[in-house]
Design a protein around this motif. Structure first.
Motif, PDB file in Angstrom:
ATOM      1  N   PRO B 174       0.901  -1.425   0.147  1.00 47.66           N
ATOM      2  CA  PRO B 174       0.376   0.092  -0.389  1.00 47.66           C
ATOM      3  C   PRO B 174       0.900   0.623  -0.133  1.00 47.66           C
ATOM      4  O   PRO B 174       0.323   2.328  -0.868  1.00 47.66           O
ATOM      5  N   ALA B 175       2.342   1.000   0.565  1.00 50.45           N
ATOM      6  CA  ALA B 175       2.839   2.340   0.769  1.00 50.45           C
ATOM      7  C   ALA B 175       3.271   2.430  -0.894  1.00 50.45           C
ATOM      8  O   ALA B 175       2.890   3.905  -1.689  1.00 50.45           O
ATOM      9  N   ILE B 176       3.710   1.364  -1.522  1.00 51.98           N
ATOM     10  CA  ILE B 176       4.420   1.680  -3.276  1.00 51.98           C
ATOM     11  C   ILE B 176       3.122   2.161  -3.948  1.00 51.98           C
ATOM     12  O   ILE B 176       3.046   3.239  -4.988  1.00 51.98           O
ATOM     13  N   ALA B 177       1.307   1.554  -3.503  1.00 52.43           N
ATOM     14  CA  ALA B 177       0.424   2.569  -4.454  1.00 52.43           C
ATOM     15  C   ALA B 177       0.554   4.341  -3.722  1.00 52.43           C
ATOM     16  O   ALA B 177       0.176   4.597  -5.234  1.00 52.43           O
ATOM     17  N   LYS B 178       1.028   4.339  -3.017  1.00 54.32           N
ATOM     18  CA  LYS B 178       0.907   5.033  -2.666  1.00 54.32           C
ATOM     19  C   LYS B 178       1.804   6.569  -3.342  1.00 54.32           C
ATOM     20  O   LYS B 178       1.877   7.591  -4.342  1.00 54.32           O
ATOM     21  N   LEU B 179       2.612   6.134  -2.938  1.00 60.10           N
ATOM     22  CA  LEU B 179       4.404   6.740  -3.544  1.00 60.10           C
ATOM     23  C   LEU B 179       4.115   6.696  -5.231  1.00 60.10           C
ATOM     24  O   LEU B 179       4.546   7.846  -5.981  1.00 60.10           O
ATOM     25  N   ALA B 180       4.061   5.679  -5.776  1.00 56.38           N
ATOM     26  CA  ALA B 180       3.605   5.854  -7.018  1.00 56.38           C
ATOM     27  C   ALA B 180       2.603   6.694  -7.142  1.00 56.38           C
ATOM     28  O   ALA B 180       2.725   6.920  -9.059  1.00 56.38           O
ATOM     29  N   ALA B 181       1.790   6.714  -7.154  1.00 60.49           N
ATOM     30  CA  ALA B 181       1.337   7.074  -7.894  1.00 60.49           C
ATOM     31  C   ALA B 181       0.697   9.240  -7.447  1.00 60.49           C
ATOM     32  O   ALA B 181       0.084  10.011  -7.562  1.00 60.49           O
ATOM     33  N   ARG B 182       2.091   9.727  -6.626  1.00 59.55           N
ATOM     34  CA  ARG B 182       1.544  11.110  -6.132  1.00 59.55           C
ATOM     35  C   ARG B 182       3.504  11.376  -6.569  1.00 59.55           C
ATOM     36  O   ARG B 182       3.573  12.603  -5.668  1.00 59.55           O
ATOM     37  N   THR B 183       4.626   9.897  -6.833  1.00 62.49           N
ATOM     38  CA  THR B 183       6.188  10.720  -7.288  1.00 62.49           C
ATOM     39  C   THR B 183       5.788  10.448  -8.477  1.00 62.49           C
ATOM     40  O   THR B 183       5.548   9.853  -8.998  1.00 62.49           O
ATOM     41  N   ARG B 184       6.406  11.539  -8.652  1.00 58.43           N
ATOM     42  CA  ARG B 184       7.505  10.779 -10.651  1.00 58.43           C
ATOM     43  C   ARG B 184       8.676   9.686  -9.987  1.00 58.43           C
ATOM     44  O   ARG B 184       8.744   9.279 -10.792  1.00 58.43           O
ATOM     45  N   ALA B 185       9.050   9.735  -9.094  1.00 57.33           N
ATOM     46  CA  ALA B 185      10.356   8.951  -9.069  1.00 57.33           C
ATOM     47  C   ALA B 185       9.964   7.772  -9.007  1.00 57.33           C
ATOM     48  O   ALA B 185       8.560   7.166  -8.666  1.00 57.33           O
ATOM     49  N   PRO B 186      10.518   6.924  -9.444  1.00 55.98           N
ATOM     50  CA  PRO B 186      10.172   5.505  -9.270  1.00 55.98           C
ATOM     51  C   PRO B 186      10.562   4.291  -8.362  1.00 55.98           C
ATOM     52  O   PRO B 186      11.729   5.140  -7.246  1.00 55.98           O
TER      53      PRO B 186
END
Lengths: 298, 298, 298, 298
Positions: B174-186
Motif C-alpha cells: 500500500p505504501a508503494i501504491a501511494k508513492l507511485a501515484a503521488r511521485t514521479r520517482a520510480p
C-alpha cells in the motif's frame, strides 16, 4: 600508549557548537566552552560523544573539533567513536590517536552485542589495532543493544585495555553497583546527571555527562568524596531542577545548548538536523531555572 | 551530473564478501559476484547498502569496494550512505562520486526524520553539495524513523534530484501504491523480495534487493512486464521458499552469503560482527532449497 | 452522570498493596494508604492505574480494590482501564461505575491509535456506553502508541466527555503547553513527578502520579498556585532526589512500595511478577533519601 | 484434567468475525468458519488468539465465542489468554475450562519475562490453579518480551503441564530446532505460515496459525509427514504468494478476513479498532491471489 584507568571525578561531555548562520562548527565557541570546563576543575573532557553530535559531523569536522580542544586546554580527553562496528571504529580511534596523542585518556566505544565474548573480542581487537585504552559505553537507547550488567562485567573483565565504563542503561544505580563490584575499571554515570547521587552511592567514580552548569557536577562529586551523601545532596540540590529540565527526551540537547548560550559560553544554540530545536514554549521556564541556579553560583 | 530517474528492473543489492581467515574484503569474490549479476541481466547494482554491511566497513574499504565494482562491470550503480546525518552523508556521497564518476546512478540516503519539510531540505542540500541524484530509502527497522507514505511523497515531491525511492516500511504494497501515484520517482521494493509480486502489482518499478539467486528477481520482473501477474507468479514461484528462507530476521545476511558460497559466487560466507553467523541447524534446509531452485535453473 | 472537568491539584496514583505471604491484595494496607492521601489534602485518587498494577489483578480483585477505596475515604476517584480496546474497556468502566457510583470522577483510558478521528470515535462510544467522563492517558512507553500533542488535542477537542488528560509522552512540558492551549480539559503530568515544576509552568492543572511522599506533590502544586515558580521550587526541592530515585526504569514501582513500607503505610513492599523486586544494592540509598525527606517533613 | 501433549498437525487459528453493521460478534459466521476447518481435517482449533482479536473482546464475547466453537464442531481447542499477568490469566483460563470442558486441549499463555525460573513458576501456578495444560506462546512482537530459545527451553523443561509451544520469535527455524531438541513439548510454528517449510524441517510438530486457506497448511504438513521436503514444497508452493500477502505487518488480519469473506466463509471482513482496515489499493491483488489458489484447489 599507557592505558591507565580514568581518574575519578567529572569528565564533562562537550557539546559541539555550530554557527547560527552557516551551521558550521564554531571553533571559537568550542574553545570557550572547554576553557570554561578547565576553569571549574573538571577531571577531563569527553569529546565527540552522543551529545557532542558526533554522528552529525564529517571526518574533517571531527578532526577540527579534536584539534581545537587539545589546543585550547591541557586536559585529558575521552574521544567517542560514533560507529558501532569494528572497522570504522578503529578508523575513528586512529584519528583520535593522531590528533590528541598522549592526551587521549581513552576511546569510547559502544556496546554493540549482548554476547560478552564477542564484545570482549572486538574490544581486544580495537585496542591492539590502535593502542588506545577503551571506555565502554552501555547506552541501549542509542544503540538498541541491551547487554545487562552481568554480561558487561564479564566482557570487560577479559580485556585489560578497558580504562572505564560509561553506564547508561537504566536503571543505572543497580547496574553500577554490579559493575563496580565486579570490574577494576572505573564506572561513570551519564544521562545528564539525573541519578548522580544514586550512582555515586552505588560506587561510581563520578560523572561523564553534559550539563549546562558542569559546576554542579563537580561540586556534587567533590562533596561526595569529602562528606558523603549529605554533603553531596546539599551541593547538588539546587542544580537538580535544571538537570531534570535538560534531561528531557529528544529536546535535551537543544535545551542545554540554549542554556550554554544564555550563560555566554556559546554564540548560538543551533543543533543539526534531525535533532529538534528547543520548543519556544519552554524558554521562559529555562530563564527561571537559570536564574535560580545563578543565584546559587553567586 | 545528470539526475535521471533510475531505470526500471532489478538493482541487485551486492553483498560485501570477506575472507574467512582475515575477515578482510575479498575483492576477487566481489568481482565474481558483480560479474554474475551482470551476466544475468540486472539493470544495475546497489553497493554499500545495509546488506552490503556498509556500516561495518572503513572508508578505505568502502573506496575499495566501489573501485572493484566499477572495474569489474560496466553497470550503473546506486551507492548507499550509511550515515543518517547530512554532513557525513555528504562525505560519503563525495567518495561515491569520486570513485564511480558517471557510473553513479544515485546515492542512497536514509529517511532520518518524520518531518517532510526537514527531509526535503536535507535532500536538497545533499544534492547541491555533491551533484548526485538521490535514492531515498525508507527503512524504519534500521533507522528507527517512521515517516509514512504520505509525508514521504510530500518530501520527495519537493526535491527534483530524487531519482528513486526504496520502500522498505512494511506493509510495502500500500505504501508503494501511494508513492507511485503521488511521485514521479520510480519506487523499488526491497526486503529480500518477499513481497515482490505485490509490490509490482502496486506499481513498483522493480526490485532493489539482495537474493542469492538474483536470476529469480530478474525473471519475475521481466515476466511481470511481459505478461502481468500470472506470468510473474509462474516465474517467481519456485524461488519463493528460498526468498522467505533468506529473509529471516537477523540471520538473513549470513544465510544469503552461505547460499552464494554454495553457488560458487563467494569464497567464504563470513559476516562481520555483530551480525550473527548462520545457525548450523539450518544448513541442511538450505541445501534442500538450493537443490530445488537449481533444478528450476536447469 | 455529570462529566465535570477534574479539579486541579494532586490526584494521587494509588499503589495496590499485596501481602508478602500470599501475594493477595492487602485491603488493610490499601485503606491505610488512601486514608493517608486523604489526610494530606490530595484532590482525588487515581486507582487501578499502571502503577496500581491493574493489569496484574483479576476482575474480582479490581472490584475489591475499588470497594476498599470508596469505603475508606470520601475522595473522588479516577479509575484506570487496563485494556486498550473498546469492548473490554467498556466492561472495565462499567465495573468502575457500578462500584464507585457518583464518586467516579473519570475513567482513564489509553490512547490506542495515532489517528485522532478514530480515537475520538472510540472515546465517544465509551462515554455513550457507560455515561462516564473520560481521562485520556497518553503513555507511549506502556502502549507503544505515539499520537503527538497536536493530534491528541484534535481528538480530545471533538469529545465533550473528556474530563482530563494525563500527559506522559516525553518531553511532557512542550506537549502540555500545546494541550493546555488547545483543549478545555485540564492536563495533568505524571511520570513520578520528575518534571512537575516544568509541567506546572507549561500549564498543567497539577500532578496525577504516584510518589511515596505525596505530601511533596501537594506542597509543590499548592505553592505554585500561591507563589509561582520560586515558591514551588522551594516546596519541592527537598523531595526531588527521592522523586528521581523512584522514577527509575522498571524497578521504580518496587522502590516506591518499599519506601511506602518504611513509612509504615504498607505492610509489605511486594510487587507481582513480572515486575522486578527492588535491588538490595539500593536499600541503603533509599534509607538516606527517606531520612533526608523525613527531616524536611519535621 | 489430563494434560497430554498437543497432537501434531494444523491447529487453525480462528478469526473472530464481526457483523459489518453493529460490529458485534457474528456467531453464524464463526460457526461456518470452524465447520470449514473441521471439514478440511485440521487437528484442532486455536481460539481467542492474537489474530482472533481476543484483546478486543469483552468477557461476555469471549464466552460466546468459546460456546459457539464447541457447539459447532467436536474438535479439541486451544484457548488463548490475552493478559500477560498471572491473576487475570488464571481468570481467563477458568472461563475456558468452564465453557470448553474436556475439549480444552490447552490454555495458551504468553511469555511475560526473560527469566526462565520466574516463567516456570508462573506457569506452574497457572496450571495448579486451573488444572489446564498450557501452551506457551513466545511472541515478542506482541509482548515486547524476548526470552531466547535456551531460556524458554529451560523454563518449559521444569513444568510438566506444558502441552505445547508456539514459537513466534523470529528467526523461528533455529529456535524451533533448539526447542524441539531440548523439550518434550511439541513445538508449533505460527506467523501466518511464512516459514512453515523451514519450521517443519527444524522439527516443528506443525502449524498453529491463521490463513484464509487452511487447506494449504494441512496439505503441507500432511505432505511433509508422508514425503518430506519435496512433497511438502509441492503441496505448499501455490499457497505461498497468498501466505506472504496475508502476513503483511498490521494489515494482515484485515487482508485475511477479506479473503475469508470472498471465500464465503465470513459475512463481513470487519476488524475492530485500532486494527487498520484493508487498504483498497490491495483489493485487486487479493483477487489475483485468490484466483490463483482457487485454481489449485480445483
Amino acid at each position: 600508549m599507557p592505558t591507565n584507568p580514568l581518574s575519578p571525578g567529572v569528565w564533562g561531555v562537550v557539546a559541539t557548537p555550530f554557527t547560527a548562520s552557516t551551521m558550521d562548527v564554531d571553533e571559537q565557541s568550542l574553545a570557550n566552552l572547554v576553557r570554561h570546563h578547565r576553569s571549574i576543575g573538571v577531571t577531563g573532557l569527553t569529546v565527540l560523544g552522543v551529545f557532542g553530535e558526533a554522528v552529525r559531523l564529517s571526518t574533517a569536522e571531527k578532526r577540527a573539533v579534536l584539534q581545537v580542544v587539545v589546543d585550547a586546554v591541557d586536559l585529558p580527553v575521552v574521544v567517542g567513536a560514533s560507529s558501532t562496528s569494528l572497522a570504522p571504529v578503529i578508523e575513528e580511534i586512529e584519528l583520535a590517536v593522531e590528533v590528541t596523542g598522549d592526551r587521549l585518556a581513552g576511546a569510547m566505544v559502544q556496546v554493540n552485542t549482548p554476547d560478552p565474548r564477542l564484545l570482549a573480542s572486538q574490544l581486544d581487537t580495537a585496542h591492539r589495532a590502535t593502542g588506545a585504552g577503551l571506555v565502554v559505553q552501555d547506552y541501549p537507547l542509542v544503540t538498541g543493544v541491551s547487554i545487562g550488567a552481568d554480561a558487561l562485567a564479564e566482557a570487560v573483565g577479559e580485556v585489560g585495555s578497558v580504562v572505564g565504563i560509561k553506564a547508561e542503561a537504566p536503571p543505572t544505580p543497580p547496574a553500577i553497583a554490579k559493575l563496580a563490584a565486579r570490574t577494576r575499571a572505573p564506572v561513570f554515570g551519564g544521562l545528564g546527571g539525573v541519578g548522580l547521587l544514586d550512582e555515586l552511592a552505588a560506587g561510581s567514580a563520578g560523572a561523564m555527562t553534559g550539563f549546562s552548569f558542569p559546576e554542579g557536577l563537580v561540586a556534587c562529586v567533590d562533596a561526595w568524596r569529602a562528606g558523603g551523601y549529605s554533603a553531596a545532596l546539599e551541593a547538588y540540590l539546587r542544580y537538580l531542577p535544571l538537570v531534570n529540565f535538560e534531561a528531557q527526551a529528544r529536546i535535551g540537547l537543544a535545551v542545554r545548548k540554549e542554556a550554554l548560550r544564555r550563560r555566554g559560553l556559546l554564540a548560538a544554540a543551533a543543533v543539526r538536523a534531525p535533532a529538534p530545536a528547543m520548543p519556544p514554549s519552554l524558554m521562559e521556564q529555562l530563564d527561571r531555572h537559570l536564574a535560580a541556579v545563578d543565584h546559587v553560583e553567586k
